[in-house]
Motif scaffolding. Structure first.
Motif, mmCIF file in Angstrom:
data_model
loop_
_atom_site.group_PDB
_atom_site.id
_atom_site.type_symbol
_atom_site.label_atom_id
_atom_site.label_comp_id
_atom_site.label_asym_id
_atom_site.label_seq_id
_atom_site.Cartn_x
_atom_site.Cartn_y
_atom_site.Cartn_z
ATOM 1 N N GLU A 3 0.848 -1.177 0.000
ATOM 2 C CA GLU A 3 0.000 0.000 0.000
ATOM 3 C C GLU A 3 0.890 1.236 0.000
ATOM 4 O OE1 GLU A 3 -2.778 -0.006 3.168
ATOM 5 O OE2 GLU A 3 -3.901 -1.733 2.422
ATOM 6 N N TYR B 12 -3.952 7.361 -2.564
ATOM 7 C CA TYR B 12 -3.840 6.226 -1.639
ATOM 8 C C TYR B 12 -4.396 4.998 -2.337
ATOM 9 C CZ TYR B 12 -4.794 3.062 2.234
ATOM 10 O OH TYR B 12 -4.845 1.948 3.041
ATOM 11 N N SER B 13 -3.541 4.012 -2.543
ATOM 12 C CA SER B 13 -3.963 2.802 -3.239
ATOM 13 C C SER B 13 -3.005 1.677 -2.854
ATOM 14 C CB SER B 13 -3.975 3.035 -4.763
ATOM 15 O OG SER B 13 -4.507 1.914 -5.440
ATOM 16 N N GLY B 14 -3.058 0.594 -3.606
ATOM 17 C CA GLY B 14 -2.221 -0.551 -3.293
ATOM 18 C C GLY B 14 -1.943 -1.387 -4.517
ATOM 19 N N ALA C 296 -5.165 -5.969 -4.061
ATOM 20 C CA ALA C 296 -5.614 -4.871 -4.915
ATOM 21 C C ALA C 296 -6.166 -5.390 -6.232
ATOM 22 C CB ALA C 296 -4.469 -3.897 -5.158
#
Length: 227
Positions: free
Chosen positions: A170, A201-203, A208
């Motif tokens: 992340e 903000y992600s992964g 994901a």
């Protein structure tokens, strides 16, 4: 048969358009988010008869807040947005048309002694309601670096933070412009004080990927699917 071939070709072209431009996968240590290191400069020798150099000495009331190229600052993410929208539409229409009794040689046309009459009645009605609610919240901290000092004293900051988990990674990325006056004495600032902020903000990884729709599902849920 010709229409079937056209439909097949349209579907193939649409599928190719959906998969021809894949989204780039974010990677750690992106040079765009790398901190800018200030160049080392050798101060010229000044014969002032003192052990202290005047150009580098701090004032009695100076602080430790970031203000120079390469300095770091902690941004406290306090993002919360709530949106709500509703709409209601209603329309109606009625039509009435009465046709006069036909005449023949100045006399009303009758059938079994009853005059002929006709009329048209029509009506339509439509009603629709729609509503949408959306809420987002992001809290945390990220430490970024000053990559440029503007002529008016404002600072352009940028940085990223990666967290490696069991089944993926992340990351949080931030870039924007801040005023030195908004920085607190402990060298922190709230994210709502960052101008032109870009917060991501992600992964990556299996978790994901499992949350993303497949290309065929995106095609059937896309705007070009006619049904």
């Amino acid at each position: 048969m010709r229409n079937l071939k056209r439909l097949t070709g349209l579907i193939a072209l649409s599928l190719a358009a959906c998969t021809s431009v894949p989204e780039p996968t974010p990677m750690p240590d992106d040079p765009y988010y790398a901190p800018v290191m200030p160049e080392e400069q050798i101060d010229p020798a000044v014969a002032n008869g003192s052990l202290f150099r005047g150009q580098n000495v701090n004032g009695l009331y100076s602080d430790i807040k970031a203000r120079n190229l390469g300095d770091i600052i902690t941004v406290r993410l306090q993002e919360q947005t709530t949106a709500s929208k509703s709409a209601s539409t209603g329309t109606s229409r009625n039509t009435n048309v009465d046709l006069p009794t036909p005449t023949l040689f100045g006399r009303d046309v009758t059938v079994s002694g009853n005059p002929i009459s006709a009329g048209i009645n029509g009506g339509s009605e439509f009603s629709g309601d729609s509503s949408a609610d959306q809420s987002n919240q992001l809290q945390g901290e990220i430490t970024v670096a000053v990559i440029r000092v503007l002529p008016n004293g404002n600072l352009i900051v940028r940085g990223e933070k990666w967290l490696t988990l069991n089944n993926g990674e992340e990351y949080v990325r931030l870039t924007g412009i801040i005023r030195p006056q908004d920085v607190r004495s402990n060298n922190t600032i709230e994210s709502n004080r960052v101008a032109n902020a870009r917060i991501e903000y992600s992964g990556t990884g299996s978790l994901a990927s499992a949350q993303r729709e497949g290309w065929l599902t995106r095609f059937f849920n896309g705007p070009i699917w006619p049904f």
